[in-house]
Write a protein that holds these residues in place. Structure first.
Motif, PDB file in Angstrom:
ATOM      1  N   ASP A  43      44.359  39.833  48.074  1.00 36.95           N
ATOM      2  CA  ASP A  43      42.997  39.792  47.530  1.00 36.95           C
ATOM      3  C   ASP A  43      42.196  40.918  48.180  1.00 36.95           C
ATOM      4  O   ASP A  43      41.990  40.916  49.405  1.00 36.95           O
ATOM      5  CB  ASP A  43      42.401  38.419  47.879  1.00 36.95           C
ATOM      6  CG  ASP A  43      40.973  38.256  47.410  1.00 36.95           C
ATOM      7  OD1 ASP A  43      40.364  39.241  46.944  1.00 36.95           O
ATOM      8  OD2 ASP A  43      40.464  37.130  47.521  1.00 36.95           O
ATOM      9  N   GLY A  83      28.760  43.314  36.629  1.00 34.00           N
ATOM     10  CA  GLY A  83      29.765  42.315  36.994  1.00 34.00           C
ATOM     11  C   GLY A  83      30.533  41.827  35.786  1.00 34.00           C
ATOM     12  O   GLY A  83      30.238  42.202  34.647  1.00 34.00           O
ATOM     13  N   ASP A 114      36.362  42.411  39.552  1.00 34.77           N
ATOM     14  CA  ASP A 114      34.909  42.644  39.541  1.00 34.77           C
ATOM     15  C   ASP A 114      34.175  41.341  39.887  1.00 34.77           C
ATOM     16  O   ASP A 114      33.294  41.317  40.775  1.00 34.77           O
ATOM     17  CB  ASP A 114      34.523  43.134  38.129  1.00 34.77           C
ATOM     18  CG  ASP A 114      33.144  43.737  38.043  1.00 34.77           C
ATOM     19  OD1 ASP A 114      32.526  43.951  39.102  1.00 34.77           O
ATOM     20  OD2 ASP A 114      32.683  44.001  36.903  1.00 34.77           O
ATOM     21  N   ALA A 164      35.402  38.751  41.397  1.00 30.90           N
ATOM     22  CA  ALA A 164      35.751  38.336  42.768  1.00 30.90           C
ATOM     23  C   ALA A 164      34.935  39.113  43.803  1.00 30.90           C
ATOM     24  O   ALA A 164      34.454  38.537  44.791  1.00 30.90           O
ATOM     25  CB  ALA A 164      37.248  38.547  42.997  1.00 30.90           C
ATOM     26  N   PRO A 202      42.336  48.482  43.726  1.00 23.85           N
ATOM     27  CA  PRO A 202      43.057  47.478  42.919  1.00 23.85           C
ATOM     28  C   PRO A 202      43.820  48.224  41.820  1.00 23.85           C
ATOM     29  O   PRO A 202      43.705  49.453  41.719  1.00 23.85           O
ATOM     30  CB  PRO A 202      41.917  46.648  42.316  1.00 23.85           C
ATOM     31  CG  PRO A 202      40.830  47.661  42.091  1.00 23.85           C
ATOM     32  CD  PRO A 202      40.976  48.693  43.212  1.00 23.85           C
ATOM     33  N   CYS A 203      44.568  47.501  41.011  1.00 24.60           N
ATOM     34  CA  CYS A 203      45.316  48.134  39.910  1.00 24.60           C
ATOM     35  C   CYS A 203      44.382  48.228  38.701  1.00 24.60           C
ATOM     36  O   CYS A 203      44.414  47.376  37.797  1.00 24.60           O
ATOM     37  CB  CYS A 203      46.556  47.318  39.586  1.00 24.60           C
ATOM     38  SG  CYS A 203      47.551  46.958  41.045  1.00 24.60           S
TER      39      CYS A 203
HETATM   40  N1  AR6 Z   1      42.029  41.435  44.433  1.00 27.34           N
HETATM   41  C1  AR6 Z   1      42.838  42.414  43.961  1.00 27.34           C
HETATM   42  N2  AR6 Z   1      43.179  42.540  42.667  1.00 27.34           N
HETATM   43  C2  AR6 Z   1      42.677  41.627  41.805  1.00 27.34           C
HETATM   44  C3  AR6 Z   1      41.815  40.577  42.210  1.00 27.34           C
HETATM   45  C4  AR6 Z   1      41.491  40.505  43.593  1.00 27.34           C
HETATM   46  N3  AR6 Z   1      40.689  39.573  44.080  1.00 27.34           N
HETATM   47  N4  AR6 Z   1      41.491  39.843  41.101  1.00 27.34           N
HETATM   48  C5  AR6 Z   1      42.136  40.403  40.047  1.00 27.34           C
HETATM   49  N5  AR6 Z   1      42.850  41.469  40.471  1.00 27.34           N
HETATM   50  P1  AR6 Z   1      40.795  43.266  35.992  1.00 27.34           P
HETATM   51  P2  AR6 Z   1      40.418  45.681  34.343  1.00 27.34           P
HETATM   52  C6  AR6 Z   1      43.709  42.397  39.711  1.00 27.34           C
HETATM   53  O1  AR6 Z   1      40.924  42.414  34.798  1.00 27.34           O
HETATM   54  O2  AR6 Z   1      41.707  45.438  33.682  1.00 27.34           O
HETATM   55  C7  AR6 Z   1      36.163  42.749  34.368  1.00 27.34           C
HETATM   56  O3  AR6 Z   1      35.585  41.726  33.606  1.00 27.34           O
HETATM   57  C8  AR6 Z   1      44.268  41.957  38.385  1.00 27.34           C
HETATM   58  O4  AR6 Z   1      45.418  41.134  38.572  1.00 27.34           O
HETATM   59  O5  AR6 Z   1      40.006  42.767  37.138  1.00 27.34           O
HETATM   60  O6  AR6 Z   1      40.118  47.053  34.854  1.00 27.34           O
HETATM   61  C9  AR6 Z   1      35.276  43.970  34.452  1.00 27.34           C
HETATM   62  O7  AR6 Z   1      33.922  43.618  34.518  1.00 27.34           O
HETATM   63  C10 AR6 Z   1      44.619  43.283  37.758  1.00 27.34           C
HETATM   64  O8  AR6 Z   1      45.904  43.722  38.173  1.00 27.34           O
HETATM   65  O9  AR6 Z   1      40.153  44.725  35.615  1.00 27.34           O
HETATM   66  C11 AR6 Z   1      35.619  44.691  33.191  1.00 27.34           C
HETATM   67  O10 AR6 Z   1      34.899  44.159  32.105  1.00 27.34           O
HETATM   68  C12 AR6 Z   1      43.591  44.251  38.335  1.00 27.34           C
HETATM   69  O11 AR6 Z   1      42.941  43.535  39.386  1.00 27.34           O
HETATM   70  C13 AR6 Z   1      37.091  44.416  33.009  1.00 27.34           C
HETATM   71  O12 AR6 Z   1      37.334  43.195  33.699  1.00 27.34           O
HETATM   72  C14 AR6 Z   1      42.566  44.696  37.328  1.00 27.34           C
HETATM   73  O13 AR6 Z   1      42.263  43.633  36.456  1.00 27.34           O
HETATM   74  C15 AR6 Z   1      37.929  45.476  33.649  1.00 27.34           C
HETATM   75  O14 AR6 Z   1      39.289  45.235  33.339  1.00 27.34           O
END
Ligand code: AR6
Length: 175
Positions: free
Chosen positions: A15, A34, A39, A41, A123-124
């Motif tokens: 995390d 947000g 985001d 988290a 993050p990814c």
């Molecule tokens: N720590 C690390 N990685 C994480 C965590 C965490 N706490 N939580 C999730 N991930 P995403 P996107 C991973 O969906 O695809 C939001 O609503 C997750 O498993 O967070 O760029 C924004 O506001 C995945 O591999 O971001 C935007 O609207 C990675 O983080 C939209 O999502 C990215 O997944 C952005 O989508």
């Protein structure tokens, strides 16, 4: 990977909100207000102070374009800064998504460099809600970060933080 870079780049499963690094990167959206995923988290763990600074930036420049990045405080997090970048939504690779994702890594790194950051966690970006294929995204991220580390020796450490096994396995092919 050459030995000098080898020591400055790593991948973990976990995390990102828990990390004690100078800066963590957020996979935000253009509103900077947000959302879900990482985001959500980051804002939940970091508290109101991060959102307040995002609102100020939004009022000044009208959000953040895809591929760009902005920097704020990190509220209650252990990090000193949060760097918010907006990844592309995957559209079968027809909308310049690879180039835009590359720019996310570059512009976040550039802001970190300007703020004297020594350690940064990514993050990814785009591989969750934005559905970017994890294999392509990992390749873009690792290649870009290696070239940026070679260019800027002031940043000592980059950590890729994977939340899921699938992403972790992709990064492990390179690191
Ligand atoms: N720590 C690390 N990685 C994480 C965590 C965490 N706490 N939580 C999730 N991930 P995403 P996107 C991973 O969906 O695809 C939001 O609503 C997750 O498993 O967070 O760029 C924004 O506001 C995945 O591999 O971001 C935007 O609207 C990675 O983080 C939209 O999502 C990215 O997944 C952005 O989508």
């Amino acid at each position: 990977m050459c030995q000098a870079i080898d020591k400055r780049i790593s991948v973990i499963k976990g995390d990102i909100t828990k990390l004690e690094v100078d800066a963590i990167v957020n996979a935000a959206n253009s509103s900077l207000l947000g959302g879900g995923g990482v985001d959500g988290a980051i804002h939940k763990a970091g508290g109101r102070e991060i959102l307040e600074e995002c609102i100020k930036i939004r009022n000044k420049q009208g959000g953040c374009a895809i591929g760009e990045a902005v920097i704020t405080n990190a509220g209650y997090l252990k990090a000193k800064f949060v760097i918010h970048t907006v990844g592309p939504v995957w559209n079968e690779g027809t909308k310049g998504e690879v180039e835009l994702l590359d720019r996310c890594y570059k512009n976040s790194f550039q802001l970190a460099h300007e703020h004297n950051v020594k350690s940064i966690a990514y993050p990814c970006i785009s591989t969750g809600i934005y559905r970017f294929p994890k294999d392509i995204a990992a390749k873009v991220a690792v290649n870009k970060i290696i070239s940026l580390l070679l260019e800027h020796t002031s940043i000592e450490k980059v950590i890729f933080v994977c939340f899921d096994d699938a992403n972790y396995l992709e990064y492990k092919k390179y690191i």
